[in-house]
Structures are given as C-alpha cells and as structure tokens.
Write an enzyme that holds these catalytic residues in place. Structure first.
Site, mmCIF file in Angstrom:
data_model
loop_
_atom_site.group_PDB
_atom_site.id
_atom_site.type_symbol
_atom_site.label_atom_id
_atom_site.label_comp_id
_atom_site.label_asym_id
_atom_site.label_seq_id
_atom_site.Cartn_x
_atom_site.Cartn_y
_atom_site.Cartn_z
ATOM 1 N N SER A 1 -9.120 2.402 2.850
ATOM 2 C CA SER A 1 -8.198 3.081 1.977
ATOM 3 C C SER A 1 -7.210 2.150 1.282
ATOM 4 C CB SER A 1 -7.415 4.129 2.770
ATOM 5 O OG SER A 1 -6.665 3.512 3.807
ATOM 6 N N SER B 1 -9.814 0.278 6.940
ATOM 7 C CA SER B 1 -9.084 0.355 5.669
ATOM 8 C C SER B 1 -8.414 -0.937 5.207
ATOM 9 C CB SER B 1 -8.029 1.451 5.738
ATOM 10 O OG SER B 1 -8.650 2.686 5.510
ATOM 11 N N LYS C 1 0.855 -1.192 0.000
ATOM 12 C CA LYS C 1 0.000 0.000 0.000
ATOM 13 C C LYS C 1 0.894 1.247 0.000
ATOM 14 C CE LYS C 1 -3.566 2.223 2.853
ATOM 15 N NZ LYS C 1 -4.363 2.164 4.082
HETATM 16 C C1 ELD Z 1 -19.373 14.095 1.320
HETATM 17 C C2 ELD Z 1 -18.413 13.538 2.287
HETATM 18 C C3 ELD Z 1 -19.039 13.077 3.558
HETATM 19 C C4 ELD Z 1 -18.519 13.786 4.763
HETATM 20 C C5 ELD Z 1 -19.060 13.201 6.016
HETATM 21 C C6 ELD Z 1 -18.279 12.063 6.418
HETATM 22 C C7 ELD Z 1 -18.643 11.435 7.702
HETATM 23 C C8 ELD Z 1 -17.888 10.186 7.884
HETATM 24 C C9 ELD Z 1 -16.624 10.406 8.615
HETATM 25 C C10 ELD Z 1 -15.511 9.725 8.381
HETATM 26 C C11 ELD Z 1 -15.355 8.729 7.314
HETATM 27 C C12 ELD Z 1 -14.086 7.982 7.443
HETATM 28 C C13 ELD Z 1 -14.041 6.751 6.606
HETATM 29 C C14 ELD Z 1 -12.914 5.913 7.064
HETATM 30 C C15 ELD Z 1 -12.645 4.751 6.178
HETATM 31 C C16 ELD Z 1 -11.463 3.972 6.625
HETATM 32 C C17 ELD Z 1 -10.328 4.804 7.125
HETATM 33 C C18 ELD Z 1 -9.100 4.008 7.493
HETATM 34 N N1 ELD Z 1 -7.939 4.579 7.169
HETATM 35 O O1 ELD Z 1 -9.145 2.981 8.114
#
Ligand code: ELD
Length: 542
Positions: free
Chosen positions: A205, A229, A130
């Site tokens: 990700s 991710s 990655k």
């Molecule tokens: C239009 C965009 C939407 C904004 C609102 C988002 C609310 C959600 C908040 C955070 C989402 C994070 C997603 C994380 C996915 C995995 C991350 C990881 N590095 O493990």
C-alpha cells in the site's frame, strides 16, 4: 504439505473462473497501441543523486544549502508527479521556509559539525510521508472517499522523531484503499503509476512512496507493512525498504489510519523506504526512538561470519504464481556473489509449510488480541461511523460506476463473509511448526534470501487476477522477522528486480548490513528514464 485433492479441485475451479474474467478484462481494456509511450524526464540536478546521509553532511558543512536541496526536490516532484500521481498534497512553501531556518541555524551554530550531526542527523533533508501516517495539517484519508476532508491534527510518532532529527517533510503520498491492496488506487486520489513503466503498478500500500522514491522525487520516505506494503512497492520501484521486526511497537504504530486492532498490532511494522542503503539504518534508529536499542543497530556485523541460506520459492502453493525465471536467476546471482566475495557457503533450504503462506497469514490476521478483542472488520472500516459498508451492494454499484470503493476493497469485504468463525487448527499448527523451523534456522547469525514476489511489477489492475501473490511478503509478517527489500538492477522489460533479505526477530542489523553489500554488488537504485537505464530496455543486473 502437498495440496489435498479438494484443495487442488478448488484451485482449479478458482483459476478457471479467474482466467475467464481476465480474458474479458483484456478485451475491455485493450491499450491504445497508437498512444505515445510517456517516460520520466532524466534527473538533471546532481543533488538528487546523493543519499540523505551525504546531503545532511553537505548541508552541515555549508557545501550546499537546505533551501537548494529542498528546491531541487520540489522541482523534481513538479516534473514527475503529473506522470506518476504519487503525491496527494504538498507543503512546498512551508518546507522552503523551514529550510531557510535550517540554513540560518547552521550559519549561527558554534558547537561544530559533530554536535550538530549527533543532535540533528537529518538536518535540512527532505522527506516524503505515506498518507496513512498522521501528518499535521495534511489529508489523513487512507484513500477512503468518506474521509475526504479529514486532516490530521497531530503527527504520528515516527514522523515526530524524523522531524526532530531535522528532516523536512515535503509531501504526503498515495496508498491503496485502507492500505490493504498491492495496487495504490482509490477513488479519492486516483491511481499511482510505476516510474519505470507508467502502465504498471508501483505496488501498495505504500505505492505513492515507492513510486516517488523510484522517480527520484524523494530520497527518504516512510511506509508501513502488514503483508508487504513496504517491500512490494520497494521491489516494484527498485528502491530499498525495511520491514522492522514485528514486535509490538519497536517503531510506534500510533496515529496511523486505519488503526490496528486484533492481532494486527503484532504484525504491522513501520519502517524506512529509501533509494540508498546507507540511509536505512540511521532512519530506523530515529524512527524507533527509545526502542532503537532493541534492534542492536550499533552492533558491528562481519558478513563473513553469518550463515546464509536461500529459499527459491514457496514450495509450490496452488494459489500463487510460480516465481519467474528472471527472478530465480537473479537470486542465484546473489548467491554466487555472496559466495565469491565473502567466501561463505549459501545453503538452499525448503520449507513445505510456505505453500500455505496465504492461509497462515489470513488466519493470524483474523485472530483476536491478547485481551480477546477481534480485529475491526474490513466492511466496518470501509463504511462510515456506525454504518458498515455492504460489500455485495457496493459490488452492484461498482458495476454501474457508482461505488466509492475499489474492486479490490469490495473483494476483501466480500471475502470476510466466506471466513469460518474459528481458525483452522491445522493452519495454526502449521504456522507453529514453520515458526520453530525458521527461528532455529536463523538464530542470531542467520540470514535467508526469499523472492519478493513471483513477478516484476504487473500492469495496472492485474493483481485482481493474482490476488494471493503477496503471500511471499505476508508470511514474513506473521513470522515476525526482520526483512530488508533490496533492488538488484533491471530485468528484461526494464523493470526492477530484487530480493528479500530476511533475518531473525530483532536481528534487523543483519539484513540491513546485507543490503549495503548488495547495493555495492548490484548497483542499487537505477534511474528510470535515463538513457543509460533505458538503452535497449534495461541495464542488466550485474
Ligand atoms: C477481487 C479482489 C480479490 C479478493 C480476494 C483477495 C484475497 C487476498 C487477500 C488479501 C490481500 C491483501 C493484500 C495485502 C497487501 C499488503 C497489505 C499491507 N498493508 O501490508
């Protein structure tokens, strides 16, 4: 833990607005029905269907050369990458030279196969990496346009350990912007596709890893996970992925981009992603290096003596989608197989606090570390040194196609503005209650099953309209548990099904053992594009 009237009203307004935006998006992005459906070519070389453990053994025994194996993977990557766009950069020539050196070393080795296995367990086996891992000489961008041209000058520690064990890295793979979204898309390296359906997302990700592994363009890879991710891409691409216990640095997270700050160090886990369950444990052992003993990976596990639980959903959060019927059904099938084959009883449990998974994850992600240092803001990470990005300005620029950032990154930057400065005490108390209940349930011999995500791999960009579904994985980072994502065959639309197998802190050997069982029971990874897999859409989960 039922939602309050205010929360219900907020959710209603939010989903009404999102529904409207989604309708507009659907009209603007209507797919071209006349366009031919493109599919991955079937796997032609049988070497691509062997685990890393089996390949290493064959290479040591000189039944196959490392050059042949590396070449087989190069050929496959060249066949599939134009369709999936998972690879940012390759180092094929260097890898072939390293493979030739491996073959020479084996030719000249006089200490015998066992010594070689002990010293260099992955000798001659190809690896994908990655791109959030520093990988000497390779792009180290995290999908940020402002980091275009940044090349790593060292290797991240787990990569150093894998190379020392004899693995040969071939490529570095795509991620979401700043590794913080569940779609692997950025305006530097483009968008990565799911090998089972190119119109769908591979997750994020570590989506480049997930997609390449699912496409049989890699056999073992490495990911990182602070909210899902590793597990989301492992789920969407039908492979195995392990989120190591989140205990500050069991697997070192040094030399990652973005670097972790605040409490993130505690929740970020690095771990293996692979197509065959038998590779999980040896990889994790190597990646953990001097800390491997913390995970009891050498302890033998008698599955019949474990206590099993199943949690079918998050107790009805107003922010997540309901778990689909096919995913509920496949989790029930896992329960049936465990009970029938192992003679255990799987008890259904429910934790109402899970309905606040997103709020808990989000609150803890914003906490300072033990020295009181808060996490680096997302807008700062999006910007350039000394010049944080202005998400509202970026949003304006995006509407005319001029921003360097994705809508997801801009949305995350904007969301920071809405955060209260102090964490909600009721959320902190809820997390503590949940932690206590879960720790008591699991102990040192318990395992629970939990959905990986409410739905199978969505179509491109659809997560923008369901932004909180990742809470199914995120909450398990906050709780610090060991989680192995396991594939369970393909569903109605020919897309991978799966489940998270969760064990207590530092009990990684338990979830890894269950993964081996589930691979035997459900068939593990299925080849996308193979006539057997694609007949009538899918081979059903057994
Ligand atoms: C239009 C965009 C939407 C904004 C609102 C988002 C609310 C959600 C908040 C955070 C989402 C994070 C997603 C994380 C996915 C995995 C991350 C990881 N590095 O493990």
């Amino acid at each position: 833990m039922a939602p309050t009237a205010v929360e219900k009203l907020l959710a209603l307004l939010f989903w009404a607005a999102v529904g409207l935006l989604f309708a507009v998006f659907r009209v603007l992005s209507r797919p071209n029905a006349a366009a031919p459906v493109r599919k991955l070519p079937p796997v032609a070389n049988p070497l691509l269907l062997l685990s890393a453990t089996q390949l290493a053994k064959k290479i040591r025994r000189r039944e196959v050369s490392s050059v042949e194996v590396v070449q087989a993977y190069i050929d496959r990557i060249q066949d599939v990458n134009p369709l999936i766009n998972a690879v940012i950069k390759d180092r094929f020539d260097a890898a072939l030279q390293e493979a030739a050196q491996v073959d020479k070393l084996i030719e000249e080795e006089t200490d015998g196969e066992e010594v070689l296995e002990d010293r260099l367990p992955l000798l001659g086996v190809p690896l994908s990496v990655k791109s959030s891992y520093a990988f000497q000489g390779m792009p180290f961008t995290s999908g940020l346009r402002s980091r275009s041209g940044v090349v790593a000058s060292v290797d991240a520690p787990p990569l150093t350990l894998l190379k020392k064990a004899g693995a040969i890295p071939l490529v570095t793979t795509n991620t979401s912007e700043l590794c913080m979204w569940l779609e692997s898309h950025n305006h530097l390296h483009g968008i990565t596709n799911n090998p089972y359906d190119l119109e769908r997302i591979p997750g994020g990700s570590s989506g480049g890893e997930g997609s390449l592994l699912g496409a049989a363009g890699s056999v073992i890879g490495v990911g990182s996970d602070i909210g899902g991710s590793i597990r989301i891409p492992a789920f969407f691409n039908g492979i195995f992925g392990h989120k190591t216990t989140s205990a500050k640095g069991v697997v070192s997270s040094e030399n990652q981009y973005p670097p972790s700050s605040g409490r993130h160090k505690e929740y970020l886990s690095l771990g293996p992603m692979c197509r065959y369950a038998e590779d999980l444990k040896p990889m994790l052992k190597i990646m953990a290096g001097p800390n491997a003993h913390m995970l009891s990976l050498n302890a033998s596990v008698d599955l019949k003596k474990l206590r099993f639980f199943t949690i079918p959903h998050d107790s009805g959060s107003v922010w997540t989608n309901a778990v689909s019927e096919e995913l509920m059904e496949v989790q029930r099938k896992v329960v049936e197989r465990l009970e029938a084959d192992l003679g255990v009883r799987v008890q259904e449990v429910c934790f109402p606090e899970l309905s606040h998974s997103f709020q808990i994850w989000d609150t803890y992600m914003r906490l300072p570390d033990d020295e009181g240092n808060p996490p680096t803001s997302f807008s700062k990470l999006m910007g350039e040194p000394g010049r944080p990005a202005w998400p509202a300005w970026e949003l304006l620029k995006r509407t005319v196609g001029k921003s360097d950032h994705t809508v997801a990154a801009i949305g995350l930057g904007l969301m920071e503005w809405t955060e209260a400065s102090a964490p909600s005490q009721s959320t902190v108390q809820m997390k503590e209650r949940l932690q206590k209940k879960v720790d008591e349930l699991l102990g040192t011999d318990g395992v629970f099953l939990y959905p990986s995500h409410p739905r199978v791999a969505p179509r491109h960009h659809h997560p923008l309209f369901r932004p909180f579904d990742f809470a199914y994985t995120g909450i398990l980072n906050t709780l610090g548990l060991s989680v192995t994502q396991c594939p369970l065959g393909l569903g109605e639309e020919g897309l991978p099904l799966g489940v998270q197998v969760v064990a207590g802190r530092l009990q990684d050997h338990l979830s890894l053992e269950v993964a081996l069982f589930l691979e035997k029971a459900f068939g593990g990874w299925r080849e996308p594009g193979s006539p057997a897999t694609n007949a009538d859409g899918a081979e059903q989960a057994s």
